[in-house]
Enzyme design. Structure first.
Site, PDB file in Angstrom:
ATOM      1  N   TYR A  41       0.847  -1.186   0.000  1.00 53.91           N
ATOM      2  CA  TYR A  41       0.000   0.000   0.000  1.00 53.91           C
ATOM      3  C   TYR A  41       0.887   1.242   0.000  1.00 53.91           C
ATOM      4  O   TYR A  41       1.412   1.665   1.016  1.00 53.91           O
ATOM      5  CB  TYR A  41      -0.932   0.015   1.210  1.00 53.91           C
TER       6      TYR A  41
ATOM      7  N   GLY B 171     -18.073  -3.241  -0.827  1.00 52.38           N
ATOM      8  CA  GLY B 171     -17.994  -3.398  -2.284  1.00 52.38           C
ATOM      9  C   GLY B 171     -17.273  -2.264  -2.975  1.00 52.38           C
ATOM     10  O   GLY B 171     -17.707  -1.770  -4.009  1.00 52.38           O
TER      11      GLY B 171
END
Length: 333
Positions: free
Chosen positions: A56, A213
């Site tokens: 990340y 999501g």
């Protein structure tokens, strides 16, 4: 925030964690001070479980958490991940458009040393193998992680996006505390590929990433116009053309169910993953959304609501692959 035991190896975490990836990559530019404020507020509200990874940034997210929790190490449970390869200048290594996944023991050990340094800690509470390297026997990789546990540099280990067969092989070498995989009303694949059944049989915890999501289940996203030019969702298959419109209709149905009890669709979505016995790690950079997400921990879904959500978002309801074709090839080994 309620604290729960994750898996059966003694690791205790907040019932809802915070996924920190978006503070440093993937969703466009962010503000460090806002990120630090959100991390501090999470801790104030009882969140103890923070999820990051060396990829990340790369590396910047671990450095951010090291800065945020300096002097507060005893108050947090830090989970990070290794398993992607980098070039000499610190970029993600790519071959034929695909990221290079590695589980080589020497690489894993070196990666962990880097994570420890960036996080500013002597040990990692939960170390995941981020992706499974099909070229390196899982027994070798887990053996290397087990040695790090014996040395005290890692407390517990897990795997991410692994097949049921790999989970069994890994757990036989050293007990896994957690498996992390995408799971939400939008993505229910683990219910039908034996992953959920396997972890429950073996006493392994399950951490749900992207429980919203990738923002769909927030109910806030209507089109791509508001997304930053570098936001990866502009290229995500589920956000493209007809897929986007079909998936927004799915969200509309969930929003109706949420409205009937005065909640946001994001809160029902998070509560649903918690009802399934998983520890979700919704990600956000903003205190407002953090507070909304944490409030979901107090929602107890009724049997009628669960049935309605199951009807609104059955297995396979989302349209389109959940990653690009290159990234899809890194899953499920």
């Amino acid at each position: 925030m309620k604290q729960v035991q994750l898996g059966s190896q003694g690791l205790v975490v907040s019932a809802q964690g915070l996924g920190c990836m978006g503070m440093s990559t993937t969703y466009g530019p962010s503000d460090e001070q806002e990120n630090l404020s959100t991390l501090a507020r999470a801790l104030d509200l009882g969140v103890t479980f923070f999820d990051t990874a060396e990829v990340y940034g790369p590396f910047a997210n671990e450095e951010l958490l090291g800065k945020a929790f300096a002097g507060k190490r005893d108050k947090v449970v830090l989970a990070t991940k290794v398993g992607f390869e980098f070039t000499a200048d610190g970029k993600l290594a790519m071959v034929d458009g695909k990221p290079v996944v590695t589980g080589r023991p020497a690489y894993v050990r070196a990666a962990v040393e880097g994570s420890l340094r960036r996080l500013g800690t002597d040990f990692i509470d939960l170390l995941y193998l981020h992706r499974i390297d099909p070229e390196t026997p899982i027994e070798e990789t887990i053996g290397a992680l087990a040695m790090l546990v014996r040395e005290g540099k890692v407390r517990t280990i897990g795997v991410s996006e692994a097949s049921a067969a790999t989970i069994r092989k890994a757990h036989a070498i050293h007990p896994l505390t957690a498996v992390q995989t995408e799971y939400s009303l939008f993505e229910r694949g683990v219910e039908c590929n034996d992953v959920l059944g396997t972890i429950r049989e073996l006493g392994i915890g399950f951490v749900s990433y992207s429980p919203l999501g990738r923002g769909f289940l927030s109910g806030e996203l209507k089109n791509l116009d508001s997304l930053a030019p570098t936001d990866f969702r502009r290229f995500d298959p589920r956000f493209q053309g007809d897929n986007l419109q079909a998936n927004l209709r799915l969200v509309d149905r969930i929003t109706e169910i949420a409205a009937s009890r005065g909640a946001k669709p994001s809160q029902l979505a998070i509560a649903w993953t918690m009802n399934a016995g998983t520890v979700p790690i919704p990600g956000t950079r903003r205190v407002k959304y953090l507070e909304e997400n944490i409030a979901a921990a107090d929602i107890i879904l009724t049997s009628d609501e669960l049935a309605a959500l199951d009807e609104a978002a059955p297995i396979g309801a989302a349209t389109g692959d959940r990653y690009s074709s290159a990234m899809m090839e890194t899953l499920g080994h």
